[in-house]
Design an enzyme around this catalytic site. Structure first.
Site, PDB file in Angstrom:
ATOM      1  CB  ALA A  51      -1.230   0.121   1.097  1.00 56.08           C
TER       2      ALA A  51
ATOM      3  CB  SER B 272      -0.216   1.999   4.320  1.00 56.19           C
ATOM      4  OG  SER B 272       0.550   2.063   3.723  1.00 56.19           O
TER       5      SER B 272
ATOM      6  CG  HIS C 111       6.317   3.077   1.708  1.00 54.55           C
ATOM      7  ND1 HIS C 111       4.542   3.586   1.653  1.00 54.55           N
ATOM      8  CD2 HIS C 111       5.977   2.604   2.549  1.00 54.55           C
ATOM      9  CE1 HIS C 111       3.920   2.692   2.601  1.00 54.55           C
ATOM     10  NE2 HIS C 111       5.075   2.335   4.104  1.00 54.55           N
TER      11      HIS C 111
ATOM     12  CD  GLN D  60       8.159  -0.461  11.979  1.00 53.10           C
ATOM     13  OE1 GLN D  60       7.596  -1.247  12.290  1.00 53.10           O
ATOM     14  NE2 GLN D  60       8.068   0.041  11.246  1.00 53.10           N
TER      15      GLN D  60
HETATM   16  O1  PAF Z   1       6.501  -0.364   9.307  1.00 54.26           O
HETATM   17  C1  PAF Z   1       6.612  -1.175   8.849  1.00 54.26           C
HETATM   18  O2  PAF Z   1       5.038  -1.032   7.196  1.00 54.26           O
HETATM   19  C2  PAF Z   1       6.185  -3.012   9.356  1.00 54.26           C
HETATM   20  O3  PAF Z   1       6.086  -2.300  10.146  1.00 54.26           O
HETATM   21  C3  PAF Z   1       7.359  -3.549   8.736  1.00 54.26           C
HETATM   22  C4  PAF Z   1       8.883  -3.009   8.987  1.00 54.26           C
HETATM   23  C5  PAF Z   1       7.793  -3.130   7.767  1.00 54.26           C
HETATM   24  C6  PAF Z   1       7.855  -5.082   8.978  1.00 54.26           C
HETATM   25  O4  PAF Z   1       6.698  -5.749   9.305  1.00 54.26           O
END
Ligand code: PAF
Length: 293
Positions: A49, A203, A54, A170
């Site tokens: 998505a 997304s 990105h 993250q």
């Molecule tokens: O941020 C994301 O899209 C997800 O958490 C990742 C880092 C691709 C892990 O599935």
């Protein structure tokens, strides 16, 4: 050993589709040949998505390395049973078309049984940066993220892994994991890409109704207010309480508004050695939004 070839590929006129790979054997054959040729690899892990945020990560990958790999895998282990795994947006053809515009070399799109074959039982349990914030509300989340990122790093063997700062905790968790496990790559975080009104690109924004989309911009606004309070050395507890109240009044259900140390994610105490980071997670209807600055 010769130095790896770094990136300089021009992305402006390229619309060649990236090769889409679904088996580890094929992936290793291609990335092995790149490594043999001394070509550095940048990995951008995604769940698909794709949006402009990105694509900005891919462009940075082009700058850093000769080869860019985007993984597209909606990772079941980071979703709790009640979360949006089944309705998470999936559009592989659209994603591949977007990646062609930024000259991505390879899309790594394993299915769930390739990532987690029957009998797969080993998981990464991150602590440190994973404690609190998201974990208080999504206790399963970082085990799933750390495990899949560790596997993606092992599968692709990148020199660089590039993440957006929108998922700030993250980014810190993956950075700490790579450091703690001596993974041979550099984790890089890039500033959040925002819509013209300031909403962080995500997304999940596509879940929002027109009315909720207009309300969503309250999140970056309250973050800016708290940052202004920090800069003015105003009462932080009062500023955070006001931010929560503003979000609630706008129609959000607030998970957290927190000010943390930008590196350790421990509470921000106002020390001159600390850089503050304001982090927010809140629900608009069935959509959970996070942001930070
Ligand atoms: O941020 C994301 O899209 C997800 O958490 C990742 C880092 C691709 C892990 O599935």
């Amino acid at each position: 050993m010769p130095a790896p070839k770094l990136g300089n590929k021009s992305t402006s006129a390229s619309h060649v589709k990236p090769v889409v790979v679904r088996t580890i054997a094929e992936l290793r054959q291609i990335t092995g040949a790149w490594r043999k040729a001394g070509e550095a690899i940048a990995l951008i892990p995604t769940m698909g998505a794709l949006h402009e945020g990105h694509l900005a990560l891919v462009r940075e990958g082009q700058r850093l390395a000769c080869r860019t790999v985007v993984s597209i895998f909606v990772n079941p282990t980071q979703f709790a049973p009640h979360e949006d795994f089944s309705r998470y947006p999936r559009d592989e053809a659209g994603d591949v078309a977007k990646l062609a515009t930024v000259a991505c070399d390879l899309v790594w799109a394993p299915d769930a049984s390739t990532m987690y074959p029957p009998g797969s039982a080993t998981r990464v349990h991150p602590k440190g940066a994973a404690i609190g914030l998201e974990t208080d509300f999504r206790p399963h989340f970082f085990e799933g993220v750390a495990t899949v990122c560790c596997k993606l790093f092992t599968q692709v063997g990148p020199d660089f892994a590039i993440f957006g700062e929108k998922d700030y905790q993250q980014l810190q968790v993956v950075t700490q994991m790579a450091r703690d496990l001596d993974l041979p790559l550099t984790v890089i975080g890039l500033p959040t890409i925002r819509e013209p009104d300031g909403l962080a690109m995500s997304s999940r924004n596509r879940y929002l109704s027109a009315e909720d989309r207009a309300t969503a911009v309250t999140i970056p606004r309250v973050i800016a207010d708290v940052k202004a309070a920090i800069a003015a050395r105003a009462d932080l507890t009062a500023a955070v309480a006001k931010a929560k109240q503003t979000l609630s009044t706008a129609g959000f259900r607030v998970d957290y508004v927190e000010v943390r140390d930008a590196t350790t994610l421990l509470p921000y105490e106002g020390a001159t050695t600390q850089v503050p980071r304001v982090l927010v997670a809140a629900w608009l209807g069935k959509t959970r939004l996070i942001d930070n600055a």
